[in-house]
Scaffold this motif. Structure first.
Motif, short mmCIF file in Angstrom:
data_model
loop_
_atom_site.label_atom_id
_atom_site.label_comp_id
_atom_site.label_asym_id
_atom_site.label_seq_id
_atom_site.Cartn_x
_atom_site.Cartn_y
_atom_site.Cartn_z
N ARG A 198 0.75 2.84 -4.90
CA ARG A 198 0.89 3.02 -3.45
C ARG A 198 -0.20 2.25 -2.71
O ARG A 198 0.05 1.54 -1.75
CB ARG A 198 0.74 4.50 -3.08
N ASN A 199 -1.43 2.45 -3.21
CA ASN A 199 -2.55 1.83 -2.54
C ASN A 199 -2.42 0.30 -2.57
O ASN A 199 -2.69 -0.36 -1.58
CB ASN A 199 -3.85 2.26 -3.23
N ALA A 209 -0.33 6.75 -7.39
CA ALA A 209 -1.27 6.65 -6.26
C ALA A 209 -1.86 5.25 -6.19
O ALA A 209 -1.96 4.66 -5.11
CB ALA A 209 -2.37 7.69 -6.40
N ALA A 210 -2.21 4.71 -7.35
CA ALA A 210 -2.79 3.37 -7.38
C ALA A 210 -1.77 2.33 -6.91
O ALA A 210 -2.09 1.40 -6.17
CB ALA A 210 -3.28 3.05 -8.79
N ASN A 251 10.66 7.62 1.51
CA ASN A 251 9.59 8.24 0.71
C ASN A 251 9.72 7.86 -0.76
O ASN A 251 8.71 7.71 -1.45
CB ASN A 251 9.64 9.76 0.87
N LEU A 292 -10.96 4.07 -0.14
CA LEU A 292 -10.45 4.86 -1.27
C LEU A 292 -10.60 4.13 -2.60
O LEU A 292 -10.81 4.75 -3.63
CB LEU A 292 -8.98 5.22 -1.04
N ILE A 293 -10.50 2.80 -2.58
CA ILE A 293 -10.65 2.09 -3.87
C ILE A 293 -12.08 1.60 -4.08
O ILE A 293 -12.36 0.94 -5.07
CB ILE A 293 -9.67 0.88 -3.98
N LEU A 316 6.15 8.31 -2.58
CA LEU A 316 5.62 9.61 -2.15
C LEU A 316 6.42 10.74 -2.76
O LEU A 316 5.97 11.86 -2.84
CB LEU A 316 5.67 9.72 -0.63
N ASP A 317 7.62 10.42 -3.17
CA ASP A 317 8.51 11.45 -3.70
C ASP A 317 9.02 10.99 -5.06
O ASP A 317 9.08 9.79 -5.33
CB ASP A 317 9.68 11.64 -2.72
N GLU A 329 0.92 10.58 -11.95
CA GLU A 329 0.60 10.73 -10.52
C GLU A 329 -0.50 9.76 -10.11
O GLU A 329 -0.41 9.10 -9.08
CB GLU A 329 0.17 12.18 -10.26
N ASP A 330 -1.54 9.66 -10.96
CA ASP A 330 -2.65 8.76 -10.68
C ASP A 330 -2.18 7.31 -10.54
O ASP A 330 -2.58 6.60 -9.63
CB ASP A 330 -3.69 8.83 -11.82
N LEU A 341 -9.69 2.80 5.71
CA LEU A 341 -9.54 3.92 4.78
C LEU A 341 -8.96 3.53 3.41
O LEU A 341 -9.50 3.94 2.37
CB LEU A 341 -8.70 5.01 5.44
N PRO A 342 -7.87 2.73 3.36
CA PRO A 342 -7.36 2.35 2.02
C PRO A 342 -8.38 1.59 1.19
O PRO A 342 -8.43 1.73 -0.03
CB PRO A 342 -6.16 1.46 2.36
N PHE A 383 2.35 2.24 4.84
CA PHE A 383 3.20 3.17 5.60
C PHE A 383 2.88 3.09 7.10
O PHE A 383 1.71 3.04 7.47
CB PHE A 383 2.95 4.62 5.17
#
Lengths: 227, 404
Positions: A81-82, A78-79, A49, A110-111, A54-55, A74-75, A106-107, A87
């Motif tokens: 990660r994407n 997230a970017a 993680n 999201l963008i 994620l962590d 955080e934003d 889905l990914p 995962f």
């Protein structure tokens, strides 16, 4: 590509403090194939993680592609990660009401990728994974192996540099498990960095580099000479 | 995330849990429909009253005997004069330049008898001018003849209900009526539409004003309607009428002059306020719907915890997750509000169809207000649960745990 320095993380579990990661140092270069093994509670999932953003660690630092992750918002995480991380979970984590195609894209959704471009990419991937016939099927119409392959497709649709798999074969029979591992290894051969957490020593032995963890520390770091 | 994708994503969710969706749609639709229905009816009542009063026209002044000091508010409807307002006063007012016509009014109760039937009815003494001012028409026969005001012709015009009560299906025209101790011949029957200025003329017998003076044994008029030649003259005529009557009444200014504008203004204000009040009461149901939305969104967040974890793992930011959950609630209320608009208008039109005299119209502020309120309620009440979803730590959320 990845550098961990003195990474620490603890949890409080029922009044007891669990040291999930205890001053972990780790370097992973691009294209590596790692397995992480160890008893439950050894911190291997926490490590995964952490690698997948994620962590957040309590202390220490984490560089991914030269970016110090712990400083990011955080934003921004997230970017990252994407863009960079895919995962694969033991429980697949597909969304039941969406069909295979919609889960995979889905990914991209999201963008904000336009539908035409999404379709093209998803079609190519479906062909490659032999899932063309199942594009419009919901997860509950698919077998376990097929579900995991859809999940893998979702993980790599953005062509991430890092693929994290947490017990990817844990819910599968040996035959479909074999298929999934083969697929993951194929992706690794194409240059993606693969980190896989597993209980199964036989699966773990397939990796070129093997980490053993216990009580939040790296117990052993084995690396094959052959490349 | 593109708007279209967000819409499709939410739509999948809404159709996937159709029962839950149906309940929210219902709650919102009922709230919106209630606002539309109640304000529509309030507005209808207002129009209904205004239409009735408007029949008199803006160029008509009403003179009441007696004087009351008024400081705003409703003008006195019953005079308390010491001196009567007489037919001679009416003739004098008619003589003023700018006055088109005058219509005197005497109202009382009398025993009315015909064909052996006996009823106590409202008897109205007036002249032919009143029919013109109030746009009253005879359904059968004719209206009161245009004779000098002081001539007590033995004729009468009866309302449609009076005709039913006394003559049933028999022809009434040409028959004789006994009102009190006087006899009169029926020369006309008013058409069915007879409610005017709060008096149901369909239940009344109309006779020449001089006959009514004899019947009730009085010289004093109950009212005097004055129609001016042009609406601009109203303001100049008011003091002229007051001065004239003052001169005729030995220096006492003992009449009250009202225009229907002032009457209407008061009614308009009251009814508008009433509409607003019932609208506000209906709006409470929308707030209740909002609380339902909050609960449902909370349930949705805990049911979809692993999904939230997944979305975050796939790269959804807190802001995006927040937006997904908010838009879900908003979409649901918007559809619900639209259904409510359809339902509300449907019921109003149904009511109008059953009772055509009652005008129905939803004020624009109520329509927009209801839709806006529904959506802002959804926004406010879904905000907290959506934020809760957005702030879930992804690792725990993936395991289906909502508490950090």
């Amino acid at each position: 590509m990845i550098r961990l320095e003195q990474l620490c993380k603890h949890y409080r579990l029922g009044g007891e403090t669990v040291q999930a990661l205890d001053h972990v140092d780790l370097n992973i270069s691009a294209g590596e194939y790692l397995s992480v093994m160890g008893p439950s509670g050894s911190g291997k999932s926490t490590l995964l993680n952490m690698l997948g953003l994620l962590d957040t660690p309590d202390s220490g630092s984490y560089w991914l592609n030269g970016t110090e992750i712990t400083a990011l918002s955080e934003d921004a995480r997230a970017a990252e990660r994407n863009r960079h991380v895919g995962f694969v979970f033991q429980a697949y984590h597909l969304i039941d009401r969406l069909n295979a195609r919609e889960n995979i894209e889905l990914p991209l959704v999201l963008i904000g990728t336009p539908p035409a471009q999404r379709r093209e990419k998803v079609n190519a991937l479906l062909r490659r994974l032999g899932l063309e016939r199942h594009a419009e099927h919901r997860p509950n119409q698919l077998s376990g192996g097929q579900r995991q392959r859809v999940a893998i497709a979702r993980a790599v649709i953005r062509r991430p540099a890092l693929l994290l798999a947490d017990e990817p074969t844990g819910n599968l029979d040996s035959h479909s498990g074999q298929d999934v591992i083969t697929l993951l290894e194929e992706l690794n051969d194409e240059g993606i960095t693969l980190v896989m957490v597993t209980h199964d020593a036989r699966m773990g032995q397939r990796a070129r580099r093997r980490l053993w963890m216990q009580d939040g520390t790296l117990l052993r770091d084995e690396q094959d000479a052959r490349r | 995330m593109l708007g279209a994708d967000l819409l499709r994503f939410n739509l999948r969710l809404l159709t996937g849990q159709w029962f839950r969706t149906l309940m929210i749609l219902l709650a919102t639709a009922v709230g919106v429909a209630a606002v539309l229905l109640l304000t529509g009816m309030g507005e209808g009542a207002r129009r209904f009253v205004l239409d009735e009063f408007n029949l008199l026209g803006n160029d008509v002044l009403i003179i009441l005997p007696g004087r009351k000091e008024t400081t705003g508010g409703i003008p006195p409807l019953t005079g308390e004069g010491t001196r009567d307002l007489t037919l001679a006063d009416a003739e004098a007012v008619l003589g003023l330049p700018g006055v088109q016509a005058v219509a005197p009014l005497i109202v009382g109760l009398a025993q009315v008898e015909a064909e052996g039937r006996n009823r106590e009815l409202v008897v109205v003494g007036t002249s032919t001018e009143l029919f013109r001012m109030r746009q009253l028409e005879a359904g059968q026969g004719q209206i009161l003849p245009d004779t000098p005001l002081d001539r007590a012709e033995p004729v009468c015009v009866i309302g449609s209900k009076v005709k039913q009560a006394l003559f049933e299906q028999q022809p009434a025209l040409g028959q004789w009526l006994r009102t009190g101790d006087r006899r009169c011949r029926v020369i006309g029957v008013l058409d069915a539409r007879g409610v005017s200025l709060g008096t149901d003329l369909s239940d009344a017998v109309l006779i020449p004003v001089a006959s009514a003076q004899q019947l009730f044994n009085t010289q004093g008029l109950f009212r005097l309607f004055v129609q001016v030649r042009h609406i601009d003259l109203v303001d100049t005529l008011k003091p002229a009428i007051l001065d004239l009557v003052q001169a005729r009444h030995q220096g006492e200014r003992d009449i009250t002059l009202i225009t229907q504008d002032s009457l209407l203004g008061v009614f308009d204000d009251i009814l508008q306020l009433l509409t607003l009040a019932v609208g506000a009461i209906a709006a409470i149901s929308l707030v209740v719907a909002g609380i339902l939305i909050m609960n449902i969104t909370l349930i949705s967040v805990s049911q979809r915890t692993p999904e939230i974890g997944l979305l975050k793992a796939l790269g959804a930011s807190e802001r995006q997750v927040h937006r997904i959950f908010l838009s879900e609630a908003l979409m649901m209320t918007f559809i619900g509000a639209m259904l409510g608009v359809l339902l509300g208008y449907g019921l109003l039109l149904g009511g109008h169809w059953i009772w055509p005299q009652f005008p129905v119209s939803v004020p624009l502020w109520a329509l927009l207000g209801a839709i806006l309120l529904a959506n802002s309620v959804a926004l406010i009440f879904a905000w907290l649960p959506a934020r809760k979803a957005a702030r879930l730590p992804p690792v725990l959320a993936l395991k289906g745990e909502t508490d950090a």
